[in-house]
Design a protein around this motif. Sequence first.
Motif, PDB file in Angstrom:
ATOM      1  N   GLU A 198     -29.157  32.704  21.350  1.00  0.00           N
ATOM      2  CA  GLU A 198     -28.269  31.543  22.079  1.00  0.00           C
ATOM      3  C   GLU A 198     -27.827  31.118  21.052  1.00  0.00           C
ATOM      4  N   GLY A 199     -28.979  30.719  20.353  1.00  0.00           N
ATOM      5  CA  GLY A 199     -28.693  29.904  18.434  1.00  0.00           C
ATOM      6  C   GLY A 199     -28.058  31.098  17.729  1.00  0.00           C
ATOM      7  N   ALA A 200     -28.494  31.807  17.675  1.00  0.00           N
ATOM      8  CA  ALA A 200     -27.950  33.175  16.644  1.00  0.00           C
ATOM      9  C   ALA A 200     -26.586  32.769  17.149  1.00  0.00           C
ATOM     10  N   LEU A 201     -26.082  33.526  18.476  1.00  0.00           N
ATOM     11  CA  LEU A 201     -24.539  33.127  18.817  1.00  0.00           C
ATOM     12  C   LEU A 201     -24.190  32.228  17.563  1.00  0.00           C
ATOM     13  N   PHE A 202     -24.444  31.145  18.272  1.00  0.00           N
ATOM     14  CA  PHE A 202     -23.626  29.700  17.513  1.00  0.00           C
ATOM     15  C   PHE A 202     -23.919  29.279  15.866  1.00  0.00           C
ATOM     16  N   GLU A 203     -24.992  30.246  15.238  1.00  0.00           N
ATOM     17  CA  GLU A 203     -25.214  29.942  13.951  1.00  0.00           C
ATOM     18  C   GLU A 203     -23.973  31.262  13.537  1.00  0.00           C
ATOM     19  N   LEU A 204     -23.833  32.142  14.410  1.00  0.00           N
ATOM     20  CA  LEU A 204     -22.703  33.472  13.696  1.00  0.00           C
ATOM     21  C   LEU A 204     -21.179  32.330  13.819  1.00  0.00           C
ATOM     22  N   GLU A 205     -21.218  31.824  15.229  1.00  0.00           N
ATOM     23  CA  GLU A 205     -19.745  31.249  15.797  1.00  0.00           C
ATOM     24  C   GLU A 205     -19.741  29.621  14.189  1.00  0.00           C
ATOM     25  N   SER A 206     -20.510  29.347  13.886  1.00  0.00           N
ATOM     26  CA  SER A 206     -20.758  27.956  12.654  1.00  0.00           C
ATOM     27  C   SER A 206     -20.574  28.996  11.407  1.00  0.00           C
ATOM     28  N   ASP A 207     -21.248  30.037  11.476  1.00  0.00           N
ATOM     29  CA  ASP A 207     -20.782  30.913   9.871  1.00  0.00           C
ATOM     30  C   ASP A 207     -19.312  31.124  10.245  1.00  0.00           C
ATOM     31  N   HIS A 208     -19.021  31.761  10.475  1.00  0.00           N
ATOM     32  CA  HIS A 208     -17.483  32.139  10.666  1.00  0.00           C
ATOM     33  C   HIS A 208     -16.720  31.356  10.637  1.00  0.00           C
ATOM     34  N   GLN A 209     -16.892  29.663  11.262  1.00  0.00           N
ATOM     35  CA  GLN A 209     -16.197  28.793  11.024  1.00  0.00           C
ATOM     36  C   GLN A 209     -15.921  28.262   9.451  1.00  0.00           C
ATOM     37  N   LEU A 210     -17.424  27.928   9.417  1.00  0.00           N
ATOM     38  CA  LEU A 210     -17.156  28.036   7.980  1.00  0.00           C
ATOM     39  C   LEU A 210     -16.492  28.949   7.230  1.00  0.00           C
TER      40      LEU A 210
END
Length: 622
Positions: free
Chosen positions: A131-143
């Motif tokens: 779940e954290g990886a997904l959040f991390e991916l999502e955050s990286d993508h947004q950034l």
Amino acid sequence: MGYVKLEIRCPKNVAIVTSADPDPVWTLDDLLSELNSLELQHGARISVSSPPKKSKMKEMANGSNKPFVMRITDDDVYESESEDESTDQRLITGTRFAFPDDYFSESDEFDDEMHEKSTPSRLMQKKSIEEGALFELESDHQLMVKEQLRSKLSSLELSQKIESENSSFAMRRLEKQAEARQELDRRLDKQYQRKIAEILDNHLSILQRNHEQRSQIEERRIRDDATLEEAKRKEKALIDEKLRQEKSKAEAEVRLNAIKQAEAQKAAQEAEIRAAKEAAEKQAARITETAVFDASKKDLTEPKGVENTRTSGNIKQGDFVTKQLGIRVIASKAALEAESNRLAIYDEVAGRINVIDQKVIDKHGRQMYKYIKQIGGTVENVRAKAHVLVQLIKDPMLPLSISLLVFANKVVSLCENPSGSFDKSAFACGWVIVLIASQVPDVMDLVLAEFHRSCIYTVPKHLQASDAASQTKDYWKMLGYREEDGKIESTNEFLNRVESCMKLYAALIQTEIVGVKNPYGLNYGWAWLAMFLNALPANRTTAVALEAFLKMAGFSLLRKYKSQFMKVLNVISRRFLPSLKQRGEAVHDIVMKLEQYLDDKIYLREPEGRQLQASSLSKFFE
């Protein structure tokens, strides 16, 4: 498991993505569908459990299950930023993903239904690390998307700034080009105007030269014409001079014959007088300052209100007395001789009028009379009118002698209807007559003859009827009375005309012009006064003539003869006035005028109008 690059979903038939959300919102369902599509693409199925129920999520929030927290160190951020800078700055566009509004409903029943309908996923069944990886991916993508958007915006702003600067530079360059173009146009306009001015100047110069040439040609032609006219005029003048000399010779001969005839007639008359008067006095009385005459004291009754002018037979030796139908002519011998000579000249000229067209004479007379009536009291006006009248007199349409006769008749006709300012105009007319006589000497004899014909007292001469039967209509007409409609005019009208004629005559004999000699000057006036007092009787008519003469010429006679003139005034006071008063009330008015003239010493005052003005008052005030 390796990383998978996620792209913005968009229709495949769209070649270019026109917009992208810089901060996309991904729901869990969207993430699951995306993972399923990735699994299908890579040939592996990624099982993702369904989202936990709301009750379970509440438990996790209460602390039973701690959420996954991803921490990023400063080195990771720096490396990430370096990698972002090295990547292509091209904008990645895509469609915006948003959660449906129903997902955010707080209803427990709706959450339960969604939990029941959702398919369990293997991803949700994993631990919180995934779940954290997904959040991390999502955050990286947004950034990454945000950074790409910022880079694109910066490049756009820079491009816009550069484009603005380029536009400003282009505008300034266009303005400079416009100013340069305007300056070039101004220079071209100046050059064009200069060329036009040069062409116009050349054209005007050519026109001026042509005009000067034409003027010179015209002047030469005018000079040639003037020379020709002058030659013709001189030739005509020579011919006219010859004709005039011939006419003058003929007139002189006629005048000489007339004089001879007059002398013969006078000799016969003198012989008759000597035979008729046996007791005629032998010594002639000369004109002196103490000369007097003896007037008859016998009064006769006048018919029709006309005064009887008889005198006694005591006439001094030297006076000319004749009898004709009971009428005696009383005058000095010298006066009658002068009158006879002038009337002979007048009659000789008048005899030639019959050969001239009367219409031409009348037209000539009207022109002369018009200018004579315009004679004013200024030297300028008098000289101008004299010049015009000389030109009319010398008009070749009429012989010179006829023109002189017409002029004499018109100038003396001014006495017919005298105006209120006749005294002033009389002096001006005297100037005109003298100026004309200085150029045409023969005019003076004709003017004097016209005076004698209009008023016998300018001779001086008086006619006396021997008895009442002799006082006929012819007698009154010989005295100078006019006949109108078969009736003799009144004495007052006759005396007014006598007064006017004597004033004009007196103004003529005293006219003095600088540089011009008066052929009938003041010495003739002195002789007239002496002959008048020695020969003529004292009556109403002679008194009127004497008073008019003294009023106009007394001042000039006093200036020239001084004490001699005063002696003549004493004779008038001691001899003439007493004889005049014996005529009774009929002469009261004229007696008062003569006494006023002597008592008030009017002869010391210069008559009004005697000195002509140098110029008119209007010109004086300019």
